[in-house]
Design a protein around this motif. Structure first.
Motif, PDB file in Angstrom:
ATOM      1  N   TRP A 195       0.618  -1.265  -0.179  1.00 17.11           N
ATOM      2  CA  TRP A 195       0.013   0.037   0.137  1.00 17.11           C
ATOM      3  C   TRP A 195       0.833   1.215   0.048  1.00 17.11           C
ATOM      4  CZ3 TRP A 195      -4.660   1.536  -1.125  1.00 17.11           C
ATOM      5  CH2 TRP A 195      -5.306   2.353  -0.717  1.00 17.11           C
ATOM      6  N   SER A 196       1.750   1.382   0.935  1.00 15.05           N
ATOM      7  CA  SER A 196       2.416   2.799   1.102  1.00 15.05           C
ATOM      8  C   SER A 196       4.023   2.293   1.334  1.00 15.05           C
ATOM      9  CB  SER A 196       1.714   3.484   2.223  1.00 15.05           C
ATOM     10  OG  SER A 196       2.532   4.529   2.465  1.00 15.05           O
ATOM     11  N   SER A 197       4.802   2.877   0.214  1.00 18.84           N
ATOM     12  CA  SER A 197       6.091   2.498   0.367  1.00 18.84           C
ATOM     13  C   SER A 197       6.969   3.734   1.118  1.00 18.84           C
ATOM     14  CB  SER A 197       6.556   2.248  -0.899  1.00 18.84           C
ATOM     15  OG  SER A 197       6.516   3.212  -1.744  1.00 18.84           O
ATOM     16  N   ARG A 198       6.360   4.883   0.848  1.00 15.57           N
ATOM     17  CA  ARG A 198       6.855   6.152   1.370  1.00 15.57           C
ATOM     18  C   ARG A 198       8.393   6.317   0.714  1.00 15.57           C
ATOM     19  NH1 ARG A 198       4.041   4.346   5.909  1.00 15.57           N
ATOM     20  NH2 ARG A 198       2.215   5.505   6.622  1.00 15.57           N
ATOM     21  N   ALA A 199       8.642   6.185  -0.576  1.00  9.44           N
ATOM     22  CA  ALA A 199       9.895   6.333  -0.981  1.00  9.44           C
ATOM     23  C   ALA A 199       9.797   6.820  -2.406  1.00  9.44           C
ATOM     24  CB  ALA A 199      10.478   4.753  -1.230  1.00  9.44           C
ATOM     25  N   TYR A 200      10.742   7.688  -2.725  1.00  5.78           N
ATOM     26  CA  TYR A 200      10.901   8.468  -3.853  1.00  5.78           C
ATOM     27  C   TYR A 200      11.909   7.976  -4.661  1.00  5.78           C
ATOM     28  CZ  TYR A 200       7.450  11.523  -1.769  1.00  5.78           C
ATOM     29  OH  TYR A 200       6.138  12.397  -1.445  1.00  5.78           O
ATOM     30  N   VAL A 201      12.105   8.069  -6.107  1.00  3.34           N
ATOM     31  CA  VAL A 201      13.216   7.839  -6.772  1.00  3.34           C
ATOM     32  C   VAL A 201      13.651   9.124  -7.560  1.00  3.34           C
ATOM     33  CG1 VAL A 201      11.899   6.832  -8.919  1.00  3.34           C
ATOM     34  CG2 VAL A 201      14.077   6.225  -8.553  1.00  3.34           C
ATOM     35  N   THR A 202      14.965   9.403  -7.750  1.00  2.00           N
ATOM     36  CA  THR A 202      15.346  10.444  -8.467  1.00  2.00           C
ATOM     37  C   THR A 202      15.519   9.969  -9.950  1.00  2.00           C
ATOM     38  OG1 THR A 202      16.636  11.351  -6.436  1.00  2.00           O
ATOM     39  CG2 THR A 202      16.993  12.179  -8.625  1.00  2.00           C
ATOM     40  N   LEU A 203      14.838  10.961 -10.689  1.00  2.00           N
ATOM     41  CA  LEU A 203      14.979  10.670 -12.268  1.00  2.00           C
ATOM     42  C   LEU A 203      16.669  11.026 -12.825  1.00  2.00           C
ATOM     43  CD1 LEU A 203      11.384  11.497 -13.305  1.00  2.00           C
ATOM     44  CD2 LEU A 203      12.305   9.181 -12.754  1.00  2.00           C
ATOM     45  N   LEU A 204      16.767  10.880 -13.865  1.00  2.00           N
ATOM     46  CA  LEU A 204      18.037  11.406 -14.562  1.00  2.00           C
ATOM     47  C   LEU A 204      17.927  12.850 -14.496  1.00  2.00           C
ATOM     48  CD1 LEU A 204      18.445   8.533 -17.402  1.00  2.00           C
ATOM     49  CD2 LEU A 204      19.491   8.678 -15.309  1.00  2.00           C
ATOM     50  N   ASP A 205      16.672  13.566 -14.669  1.00  4.95           N
ATOM     51  CA  ASP A 205      17.130  14.888 -14.881  1.00  4.95           C
ATOM     52  C   ASP A 205      16.984  15.714 -13.355  1.00  4.95           C
ATOM     53  OD1 ASP A 205      14.449  14.459 -13.679  1.00  4.95           O
ATOM     54  OD2 ASP A 205      13.375  15.469 -15.594  1.00  4.95           O
ATOM     55  N   GLY A 240      -1.467   3.967  11.376  1.00  4.08           N
ATOM     56  CA  GLY A 240      -2.168   5.579  11.113  1.00  4.08           C
ATOM     57  C   GLY A 240      -2.761   5.293   9.614  1.00  4.08           C
ATOM     58  N   GLU A 241      -2.782   4.173   8.958  1.00 10.66           N
ATOM     59  CA  GLU A 241      -3.332   3.918   7.820  1.00 10.66           C
ATOM     60  C   GLU A 241      -5.080   3.423   7.721  1.00 10.66           C
ATOM     61  OE1 GLU A 241      -0.525   1.830   5.453  1.00 10.66           O
ATOM     62  OE2 GLU A 241       0.772   3.578   5.147  1.00 10.66           O
ATOM     63  N   ASP A 242      -5.498   3.399   8.887  1.00 14.35           N
ATOM     64  CA  ASP A 242      -6.731   2.687   9.066  1.00 14.35           C
ATOM     65  C   ASP A 242      -8.102   3.774   8.075  1.00 14.35           C
ATOM     66  OD1 ASP A 242      -6.339   0.567  10.424  1.00 14.35           O
ATOM     67  OD2 ASP A 242      -6.702   1.259  12.214  1.00 14.35           O
ATOM     68  N   ALA A 243      -7.573   5.115   8.431  1.00 17.48           N
ATOM     69  CA  ALA A 243      -8.266   5.958   7.588  1.00 17.48           C
ATOM     70  C   ALA A 243      -8.331   5.777   6.181  1.00 17.48           C
ATOM     71  CB  ALA A 243      -7.718   7.548   7.793  1.00 17.48           C
ATOM     72  N   ASP A 244      -7.429   5.388   5.606  1.00 18.87           N
ATOM     73  CA  ASP A 244      -7.347   4.852   4.042  1.00 18.87           C
ATOM     74  C   ASP A 244      -8.136   3.719   4.019  1.00 18.87           C
ATOM     75  OD1 ASP A 244      -5.368   6.902   3.290  1.00 18.87           O
ATOM     76  OD2 ASP A 244      -3.863   5.562   3.677  1.00 18.87           O
ATOM     77  N   ARG A 245      -8.407   2.798   4.717  1.00 15.25           N
ATOM     78  CA  ARG A 245      -9.431   1.868   4.558  1.00 15.25           C
ATOM     79  C   ARG A 245     -10.892   2.240   4.499  1.00 15.25           C
ATOM     80  NH1 ARG A 245      -8.806  -3.526   5.894  1.00 15.25           N
ATOM     81  NH2 ARG A 245      -6.985  -3.336   7.031  1.00 15.25           N
ATOM     82  N   GLY A 246     -11.076   3.210   5.657  1.00 21.18           N
ATOM     83  CA  GLY A 246     -12.253   3.630   5.628  1.00 21.18           C
ATOM     84  C   GLY A 246     -12.619   4.434   4.340  1.00 21.18           C
ATOM     85  N   LEU A 247     -11.637   5.261   3.745  1.00 21.38           N
ATOM     86  CA  LEU A 247     -11.831   6.050   2.570  1.00 21.38           C
ATOM     87  C   LEU A 247     -12.156   5.118   1.317  1.00 21.38           C
ATOM     88  CD1 LEU A 247     -11.656   8.719   1.335  1.00 21.38           C
ATOM     89  CD2 LEU A 247      -9.023   8.367   0.935  1.00 21.38           C
ATOM     90  N   MET A 248     -11.392   4.114   1.113  1.00 21.36           N
ATOM     91  CA  MET A 248     -11.543   3.048   0.139  1.00 21.36           C
ATOM     92  C   MET A 248     -12.684   2.666   0.198  1.00 21.36           C
ATOM     93  SD  MET A 248      -8.819   3.413  -1.997  1.00 21.36           S
ATOM     94  CE  MET A 248      -8.940   1.879  -2.935  1.00 21.36           C
ATOM     95  N   GLU A 249     -12.995   1.926   1.318  1.00 18.24           N
ATOM     96  CA  GLU A 249     -14.762   1.186   1.553  1.00 18.24           C
ATOM     97  C   GLU A 249     -15.599   2.014   1.196  1.00 18.24           C
ATOM     98  OE1 GLU A 249     -13.165  -2.211   4.865  1.00 18.24           O
ATOM     99  OE2 GLU A 249     -13.989  -0.258   5.534  1.00 18.24           O
ATOM    100  N   ALA A 250     -15.554   3.427   1.613  1.00 15.60           N
ATOM    101  CA  ALA A 250     -16.652   4.410   1.406  1.00 15.60           C
ATOM    102  C   ALA A 250     -16.737   4.410   0.000  1.00 15.60           C
ATOM    103  CB  ALA A 250     -16.444   5.717   2.032  1.00 15.60           C
ATOM    104  N   ARG A 251     -15.613   4.385  -0.916  1.00 18.65           N
ATOM    105  CA  ARG A 251     -15.863   4.628  -2.364  1.00 18.65           C
ATOM    106  C   ARG A 251     -16.123   3.325  -3.012  1.00 18.65           C
ATOM    107  NH1 ARG A 251     -10.394   8.137  -3.411  1.00 18.65           N
ATOM    108  NH2 ARG A 251     -11.405   8.766  -5.173  1.00 18.65           N
ATOM    109  N   GLY A 252     -16.351   2.013  -2.097  1.00 21.82           N
ATOM    110  CA  GLY A 252     -16.969   0.965  -2.945  1.00 21.82           C
ATOM    111  C   GLY A 252     -15.856  -0.321  -2.968  1.00 21.82           C
ATOM    112  N   TRP A 253     -14.829  -0.160  -2.750  1.00 16.57           N
ATOM    113  CA  TRP A 253     -13.876  -1.254  -2.456  1.00 16.57           C
ATOM    114  C   TRP A 253     -14.128  -2.093  -1.396  1.00 16.57           C
ATOM    115  CZ3 TRP A 253      -9.761  -1.465  -6.142  1.00 16.57           C
ATOM    116  CH2 TRP A 253      -9.887  -0.471  -7.037  1.00 16.57           C
ATOM    117  N   THR A 254     -13.876  -3.343  -1.473  1.00 22.44           N
ATOM    118  CA  THR A 254     -13.753  -4.259  -0.374  1.00 22.44           C
ATOM    119  C   THR A 254     -12.242  -4.594   0.015  1.00 22.44           C
ATOM    120  OG1 THR A 254     -15.614  -5.653  -1.175  1.00 22.44           O
ATOM    121  CG2 THR A 254     -14.098  -6.592   0.435  1.00 22.44           C
TER     122      THR A 254
END
Length: 376
Positions: A195-205, A240-254
């Motif tokens: 779900w959440s990797s919290r990681a960024y990658v730097t591009l060549l530019d 801390g990501e339980d809010a995401d579960r509720g958000l997705m379920e409210a939009r119709g995801w199981t």
């Protein structure tokens, strides 16, 4: 008999990530089917909380037993200032003899030390993070030591690193371990994901892009409201990501717990086989980099006859889409693809299996890898 050592990355320490286990196990199984003398090599990091080294080792052995590898595991730990690793599952003399007697290391551990790589006659690095690995390597975020041969599941990678020639090798699935399973009553299009990797990658530019799949799912969050198909996601939500579960379920995801429904190799396979198909989203970086990334998970869906509706990550030079495998770039396209599968579900299921047999058979993939790595 050709001896091949499979260099896995953190399987023993990620016991609940069953899909991660399957990535490497498919290659090991195919090598065994081809008559190779196969060994499993893996570094076991220190610190497992309440889970001991013995527990992690026992779990890995149990999972490798059906593959005939329970007693062919070389786990090691390497202290920073040590000249040699400490071998945890076999005596040091046997470990050195096994590695030095191998014809090939098929290595998925990008961080493997050069002192260990030098024990092998031939080494092949296998990239399962196309585009990302090359950027990590280029910027020094990873120290990747030299190998004899370089494989990648991604395409269009030539020139990304001077002096490194990438040979495309598609993700592999063991067809006999993932038999065709047609169930017209199957209800949900599913996926098993982080779900959440919290990681960024730097591009060549010098710019950066998020590798957080959470952002992609939120972008496509309204999809369940636009389709007749039931959409379900098995993932791991952190603190801390339980809010995401509720958000997705409210939009119709199981929303399901991946650890509960797919936390063992058998459970992972059963979960996919019970699905109607896959609805798969990609990390933003894969979409931007356009290296035609396709998940090892997706080929498991295809093998078991489950149509895959997946986010477009760039055009492939070899893989047809439109039957069994459908790509999308927007919510509208995803809705249309799901409807197309539903209109001829049985046909798309047959086509999904045919794609797996034609392009992703582990024995075919590994045969080509061996020919290239040992014949080069």
């Amino acid at each position: 008999m050709t001896r091949v050592v499979v260099g896995a990355y953190r399987v023993a320490s990620l016991a609940r990530a069953a899909g991660h286990f399957w990535v490497y196990a498919q290659y090991a199984h195919a090598l065994r089917r081809l008559g190779c003398d196969v060994w499993w090599l893996e570094e076991l990091p220190a610190g497992g909380g309440a889970v001991t080294d013995q527990d992690r080792t026992a779990t890995l052995r149990d999972r490798l037993r059906p593959f005939g590898l329970a007693d062919r595991v070389v786990l090691y730990r390497w202290e920073d200032d040590a000249a040699e690793p400490t071998y945890l599952t076999v005596p040091a003399v046997q470990a050195r003899r096994t590695l030095e007697g191998a014809d090939l290391l098929l290595n998925f551990d990008y961080r493997m030390r050069n002192a260990l790589l030098e024990r092998f006659r031939r080494t092949a690095l296998v990239d399962i993070d196309p585009g990302l690995l090359q950027l990590w390597w280029h910027h020094g975020d990873l120290r990747v030591n030299r190998h004899d041969v370089y494989f990648s599941i991604g395409e269009n990678l030539d020139g990304t690193l001077p002096g490194v020639a990438w040979t495309h090798s598609p993700p592999a699935v063991s067809l006999d371990l993932w038999p065709y399973h047609f169930d017209p009553a199957a209800r949900a299009f599913t996926s098993v994901t982080s779900w959440s990797s919290r990681a960024y990658v730097t591009l060549l530019d010098g710019s950066t892009i998020d590798t957080n799949k959470r952002l992609t799912y939120l972008e496509f969050g309204d999809l369940p409201r636009r389709t007749r198909q039931h959409l379900e996601l098995a993932t791991v939500l952190g603190p801390g990501e339980d809010a995401d579960r509720g958000l997705m379920e409210a939009r119709g995801w199981t929303m399901r717990s991946a650890a509960e429904v797919a936390g063992t190799p058998g459970g992972y396979r059963d979960y996919i086989q019970r699905s109607r198909g896959e609805l798969g989203l990609a990390k933003p970086a894969y979409v931007l980099l356009g290296n035609a990334w396709l998940s090892d998970r997706t080929v498991c869906y295809l093998a078991t006859g489950k149509p895959a509706v997946v986010q477009d990550t760039g055009a492939s030079s070899y893989l047809p889409v439109g039957r069994g495998l459908l790509r999308f770039s927007s919510v509208d396209e995803a809705v249309a693809a799901l409807a197309e599968v539903d209109a001829d579900y049985a046909g798309h299921c047959r086509d999904a299996r045919e794609l797996a047999e034609t392009y992703f058979s582990a024995t075919d993939v590994v045969t080509r890898m061996l020919s290239h790595a040992l014949g080069a």
